[in-house]
Each structure stands twice: as structure tokens, then as C-alpha cells.
Scaffold this active site. Structure first.
Site, short mmCIF file in Angstrom:
data_model
loop_
_atom_site.label_atom_id
_atom_site.label_comp_id
_atom_site.label_asym_id
_atom_site.label_seq_id
_atom_site.Cartn_x
_atom_site.Cartn_y
_atom_site.Cartn_z
NE ARG B 57 2.83 -0.88 -11.16
CZ ARG B 57 3.54 0.06 -11.78
NH1 ARG B 57 3.71 0.01 -13.06
NH2 ARG B 57 4.09 1.04 -11.11
CE LYS B 86 -13.30 23.29 -3.45
NZ LYS B 86 -14.62 22.77 -3.80
NE ARG B 107 -1.59 3.65 -3.67
CZ ARG B 107 -0.67 3.08 -4.43
NH1 ARG B 107 0.18 3.82 -5.11
NH2 ARG B 107 -0.61 1.77 -4.53
CG HIS B 135 -0.25 -1.95 -1.64
ND1 HIS B 135 -1.53 -2.02 -2.12
CD2 HIS B 135 0.51 -1.52 -2.68
CE1 HIS B 135 -1.54 -1.64 -3.40
NE2 HIS B 135 -0.32 -1.34 -3.76
#
Lengths: 151, 308
Positions: B57, B86, B107, B135
């Protein structure tokens, strides 16, 4: 037991009332290595009227600046600093908890970005003076015990 | 008041009137978000959508939001999609994204990743969730959903259910609701109840709050029931998890005494805390809530890139 004495210094800084057992940590934190010029004497587990037991660190020919010694407050909040010139105490104060503690204590949240391989140093922000409380600048975690996480 | 150029890391960084402004602009965005109107507001702007952790979402709605406003998106999904695998630091990845884009949505599995990124980026950073951390855009879309459905947020009685101890998104939602004057009831077994420091912060701002273990008893008085997923890994014993999760499941028959307008929300994904039979009732608002991620993120992108 008789109080342990260490020789007075002519010029320099005396850090007194250090939490017992913390003297070496204090030196490490202040990055005092001791050399021919800056002689260092240490007393550990000395008797203290105020604390019961205490450590003392004396550094010769070096006047430590408040913003440097205040870092110690996180480790040993009752420490006192005396600046000595020609055997006289010219300045004496207690360490004060800094508002921002950078690179001294790790964030206790192991998943915090500041505990990963990133080009940053730990940064804790004071949220309360008494009792002293710190919060991680990065992850926002309120720290339970900063002293346990001294780097 | 302007949000132009601002990082959005933590809902606590936003003043109440800034939150209100975001919700007002979100409302204006609705016809564009639905595709009924076209917009070129962010023509020529580039969003770097950096999702180092699975997300459906949040990522899709950020990217849709940018496209709906006429902007473009460059994207990284999963660590394998980037040089992080890496051994590149996040800081270096962010410096690169900063050079390629006008705004970054991030995120990341580590808490504090967004705050750190903001210190390395001159382009504004929007936190799309960092580990178990903040959040903020979820909180904004939750607030928007309540306001759209019921009006004045401060007048609502909001019952929040599930993992309240560890769910920091629930903490930021509660603190935002508290600032807006809502009444809150926290329903959870003791071991995953809302922590004391959040309760004392809420009381400090004058919010009316209580904690209880009995979900059924709270349904009749609730205007909003906000369900969250109880995570299995919080429990040492499988048996205990089942018992707890079973006690906090919403079923259709439990809703007989609910207010007509009572709305059920969930940040999704759900496991089985809301029975699918509820989906077709008037109370189910969790899909509308998920849609609202688009207008809210559009509002943020516009306000941060263009100002008002």
C-alpha cells in the site's frame, strides 16, 4: 580507614567525586593518555564523605574545557572539576549534563540505524534533566540506561 | 505556515494546524486521486521511491500519488534492487537519490533510517515507515479517513485494539488523536497494552483515555474501532498467542449494538482479526482507508514541493 591521598598538582585539572571504579573510563572518555608533559595520577575506591567511595583523576598541565568534561556527566553525574594554577584552585564546578550527547553512548536499540555501518555517530538528546533522560536523535527510542552503553 | 521543503519523519514534528492543512489539501485531491480530474501540478518533478522493505500500500500509493499529479517516479524495491547488497551504506544511496530526484519517499528496516537520510539529503525526505519506528503518512491517512467519514476528529470515541505495546504506529496515531481532543479506549491483553509513558503523555495533554481487556463491552460506545494485527512473534508460546488473538477478533454478530455510523479501520494487512463477513457491512472502512493513502500522499507531495 584513612582517606587515600594523592599528591597535589601544581597546574592542571582535578576530576573529583567520580563514581567508584569509573576512573579509567573517565580517562578513556577524555582521551587522556598521559605522557611526559601531562602526568596523570589516579585514585580508585578512595574514601569520600559525600559518596562513601570515589575515584579521583588528576591531570597535570592541562586545563580541560567545560564542553569536554561535561561529557563525563553521562558517566558520573556528581563529578566535580577543579582547575589548578600554581597549586591554587582557580575554578571549581560540577559537571553538567549536556543537552546533546554525541559519540559517547550507543543507542540501546540494536535495530537503530546509528548502530549500523553508516557514516554517522550516535546522538542522544536530553529530554529531562532530573532524572536525566535521553532519547536517540535517529530512532527516537527513550534510553533506559545510557551508562550501560558508553562507547 | 508552509511545508515547502520540509522532511516528514515523525508525526510529532508537525504542528496541529499543519496536520489540518494536509487534511484540507487531501480533500481537494480526492477527484484527482480517483482519476476524475487531471492534474499537472508536479509536471517535471521526480520522486525517488526507495523501498528497502516489503510494502504494498505505501509504495503503490506514493507512486500513484506522484503520477496523478503529473510527476515522475524512479524506484528501488528491496535491498537486492540496490547497491546496499554490495555493501553500500544507506547514506551513499541517499546522496545518489538526492542527486537524481526532487523528493524521496523511504521505507527501511532500521529504525531511524529516515531521520538519518534527511541529514544526508537536500531533497526533502518522507518517512514511509522505518522498522518498528515511525510511519507518519499512515497516521495522516488514518486521521483523514476519520474526518472524511465522521467529521470533527476531536468529538470521536476511538477504540484501538490489538498490539498496542510494540506498535509504534499506534502510538503516533494515539498521540495525534489526543492532540486533537479525541477520547480513546485501548483494548488489549495486559502484556501488549499501551505503555504507561504513552498514557501519561496523553493524560498530560488532557486526553480522556482508558485501558481494558474487554473488546465486546466497548463496541456500543465506539465511533471508531481501529483494529491492528497481533503479532505471533510477541508470544513465547503458540498456545498463548492463539488464546489472545482469538479474543480480539471482530465478528459480524458482535456488531449488533454498534452505533449506526461506527466505522472499523485497520492499517492492513489483516490476518484474521476482522472476519471477511464484515467487509460488506456499512462499518467496514479499511479499504476506503487504504485508498485514502493516495490523496493524503498527493497532498504531502504538493505541499512539500510547491507549497500552498
Amino acid at each position: 580507614m584513612k582517606e587515600v591521598k594523592i599528591a597535589p598538582i601544581k597546574n592542571g585539572t582535578v576530576i573529583d567525586h567520580i563514581k567508584p571504579g569509573m576512573a579509567l573510563k573517565v580517562m578513556e572518555m577524555l582521551r587522556i593518555d598521559g605522557d611526559a608533559r601531562h602526568g596523570v595520577s589516579i585514585a580508585m575506591y578512595a574514601n569520600s564523605k559525600k559518596l562513601g567511595l570515589k575515584d579521583i583523576v588528576k591531570v597535570e598541565e592541562l586545563e580541560l574545557e567545560p564542553d569536554v568534561v561535561n561529557r563525563l556527566a553521562v558517566l558520573t553525574p556528581n563529578a566535580t572539576i577543579s582547575i589548578i594554577r600554581e597549586l591554587k584552585v582557580v575554578e571549581k564546578y560540577m559537571v553538567q549534563l549536556p543537552q546533546v550527547v554525541e559519540g559517547i553512548a550507543r543507542c540501546e536499540n540494536l535495530n537503530c540505524i546509528s548502530n549500523q555501518k553508516e557514516p554517522i555517530i550516535s546522538k542522544l538528546i536530553r529530554t529531562s534533566a532530573d532524572p536525566p533522560r535521553y532519547r536517540c536523535f535517529y530512532c527516537g527510542r527513550d534510553q533506559e540506561n545510557v551508562q550501560n552503553n558508553i562507547i | 505556515m508552509t511545508l515547502k521543503g520540509r522532511d516528514i519523519i515523525n508525526i510529532g514534528d508537525l504542528e496541529l494546524d499543519e496536520i489540518e492543512l494536509i487534511l484540507d489539501i487531501s480533500k481537494e485531491m480526492l477527484p484527482v486521486a480517483r482519476g476524475e480530474k487531471r492534474s499537472r501540478t508536479l509536471d517535471g518533478k521526480v520522486l525517488a521511491s526507495l523501498f528497502f522493505e516489503a510494502s504494498t500500500r505505501t509504495r503503490l500509493s506514493f507512486e500513484t500519488a506522484m503520477h496523478r499529479l503529473g510527476g515522475n517516479v524512479i524506484t528501488i524495491t528491496g535491498q537486492e534492487g540496490s547497491s546496499l547488497i554490495k555493501g553500500e551504506t544507506l547514506a551513499d544511496t541517499i546522496r545518489m537519490a538526492d542527486a537524481y530526484s526532487d523528493i524521496i519517499a523511504l521505507r527501511h528496516p532500521r529504525e531511524g533510517a529516515a531521520r538519518m537520510s534527511a541529514t544526508f539529503s537536500s531533497a526533502p525526505v518522507i518517512n514511509g515507515g522505518d522498522g518498528a519506528g515511525q510511519h507518519p503518512t499512515q497516521t495522516l491517512l488514518d486521521l483523514f479517513t476519520i474526518r472524511e467519514e465522521l467529521g470533527d476528529i476531536g468529538k470521536q470515541n476511538v477504540t484501538i485494539v490489538g498490539d498496542l505495546r510494540y506498535g509504534r504506529t499506534v502510538h503516533s496515531l494515539s498521540l495525534a488523536l489526543g492532540r486533537m481532543g479525541a477520547t480513546m479506549t485501548f483494548v488489549a491483553p495486559d502484556m501488549i497494552q499501551m505503555p504507561d509513558h504513552i498514557i501519561s503523555d496523553l493524560k498530560g495533554m488532557g486526553a480522556k483515555v482508558k485501558r481494558t481487556t474487554d473488546l465486546k463491552a466497548e463496541i456500543p460506545a465506539s465511533d471508531v474501532i481501529y483494529m491492528t494485527r497481533i503479532q505471533k512473534e510477541r508470544f513465547a508460546e503458540e498456545e498463548e498467542y492463539r488464546k489472545v488473538a482469538g479474543a480480539y477478533k471482530l465478528q459480524v454478530r458482535m456488531l449488533d449494538d454498534a452505533k449506526k455510523h461506527m466505522m472499523i479501520m485497520h492499517p492492513l494487512p489483516r490476518v484474521d482479526e476482522i472476519h471477511p463477513e464484515i467487509d460488506s457491512t456499512r462499518h467496514a472502512k479499511y479499504f476506503a482507508q487504504a485508498f485514502n493513502g493516495v490523496p493524503v500522499r498527493m497532498a504531502l507531495l504538493k505541499l512539500i514541493l510547491e507549497g500552498e
